[in-house]
Structure formats: C-alpha cells, structure tokens
Design a protein around this motif. Structure first.
Motif, mmCIF file in Angstrom:
data_model
loop_
_atom_site.group_PDB
_atom_site.id
_atom_site.type_symbol
_atom_site.label_atom_id
_atom_site.label_comp_id
_atom_site.label_asym_id
_atom_site.label_seq_id
_atom_site.Cartn_x
_atom_site.Cartn_y
_atom_site.Cartn_z
ATOM 1 N N LYS A 29 0.812 -1.227 0.000
ATOM 2 C CA LYS A 29 0.000 0.000 0.000
ATOM 3 C C LYS A 29 0.845 1.277 0.000
ATOM 4 N N SER A 30 2.089 1.166 0.388
ATOM 5 C CA SER A 30 2.957 2.348 0.364
ATOM 6 C C SER A 30 3.238 2.809 -1.064
ATOM 7 N N THR A 31 2.984 1.940 -2.054
ATOM 8 C CA THR A 31 3.214 2.294 -3.461
ATOM 9 C C THR A 31 1.947 2.809 -4.140
ATOM 10 N N TRP A 32 0.833 2.798 -3.434
ATOM 11 C CA TRP A 32 -0.439 3.234 -4.013
ATOM 12 C C TRP A 32 -0.479 4.757 -4.130
ATOM 13 N N GLN A 33 -1.213 5.237 -5.119
ATOM 14 C CA GLN A 33 -1.439 6.672 -5.257
ATOM 15 C C GLN A 33 -2.304 7.172 -4.097
ATOM 16 N N ASP A 34 -2.065 8.391 -3.702
ATOM 17 C CA ASP A 34 -2.874 9.013 -2.659
ATOM 18 C C ASP A 34 -4.339 9.068 -3.107
ATOM 19 N N VAL A 79 -2.022 1.581 -7.975
ATOM 20 C CA VAL A 79 -0.613 1.910 -8.204
ATOM 21 C C VAL A 79 -0.467 2.706 -9.497
ATOM 22 N N THR A 80 -1.042 2.181 -10.571
ATOM 23 C CA THR A 80 -0.894 2.818 -11.889
ATOM 24 C C THR A 80 -2.008 3.803 -12.204
ATOM 25 N N GLY A 81 -3.158 3.634 -11.570
ATOM 26 C CA GLY A 81 -4.325 4.464 -11.862
ATOM 27 C C GLY A 81 -5.103 3.979 -13.054
ATOM 28 N N LYS A 82 -4.627 2.945 -13.720
ATOM 29 C CA LYS A 82 -5.274 2.416 -14.919
ATOM 30 C C LYS A 82 -6.623 1.790 -14.571
ATOM 31 N N ALA A 83 -7.640 2.051 -15.414
ATOM 32 C CA ALA A 83 -8.944 1.437 -15.234
ATOM 33 C C ALA A 83 -8.832 -0.052 -15.582
ATOM 34 N N VAL A 84 -9.233 -0.904 -14.635
ATOM 35 C CA VAL A 84 -9.135 -2.350 -14.802
ATOM 36 C C VAL A 84 -10.458 -2.915 -15.308
ATOM 37 N N LYS A 85 -11.555 -2.319 -14.846
ATOM 38 C CA LYS A 85 -12.880 -2.785 -15.236
ATOM 39 C C LYS A 85 -13.837 -1.595 -15.177
#
Length: 89
Positions: A29-34, A79-85
């Motif tokens: 979770k430390s790598t997740w975007q705020d 992490v990336t912010g990319k839409a997964v679904k």
C-alpha cells in the motif's frame, strides 16, 4: 422438472463470476497513489464521484458519472491508476 432446476442453478452459479470485483494489485500500500489526489485527477477529467472505496481486491472503485454524464462504476489499479474494469449502468 429436475433438469430445469439443475440448468437454472448452473446458470446462476456460472454467472456469479461475471459480477465479481477484479483483483487489481498485490503491491504494498505504500506504493499506491494518494486517494484524495487520485480522485482529484478523475474530477479534473470530468468525472463526478458519488462514492469512492477500496475493494477487497485492492482496487480503487468509484461510483458516479463519466465525462459524458453516463452512470458508471470503475475499478482502478491504485498503483498505476489504470482502469481495470468499467461497468456502465
């Protein structure tokens, strides 16, 4: 009659995976975007967020409206912010 019941049950059980939330990441979770900054970026892109949450599959999930005003539910990799679904309602 018994065959119909078995067919109905198999259809229900088979379709339950269609609605399952995706698994987005196993990253720390430390790598997740705020969360607040991420939501602010989506709003800048024209999204209206009615509800924001973190799913059991480690996704950022939003309920709201896209930039075209369509009701939407979107799961994002935190992490990336990319839409997964994306699901339109």
């Amino acid at each position: 009659m018994r065959t119909r019941v078995l067919i109905a049950l198999s259809l229900l059980l088979g379709s339950s995976t269609v609605f399952a939330a995706p698994e987005c990441t196993t990253a720390d979770k430390s790598t997740w975007q705020d969360q607040e900054k991420f939501q602010a970026q989506l709003k800048e892109q024209g999204y209206k967020i009615n509800k924001f949450k973190v799913t059991k599959g480690n996704c950022y999930e939003i309920y709201g409206f896209d930039k075209d005003g369509k009701k939407v539910e979107i799961y994002h990799d935190p992490v990336t912010g990319k839409a997964v679904k994306t699901e339109y309602h």
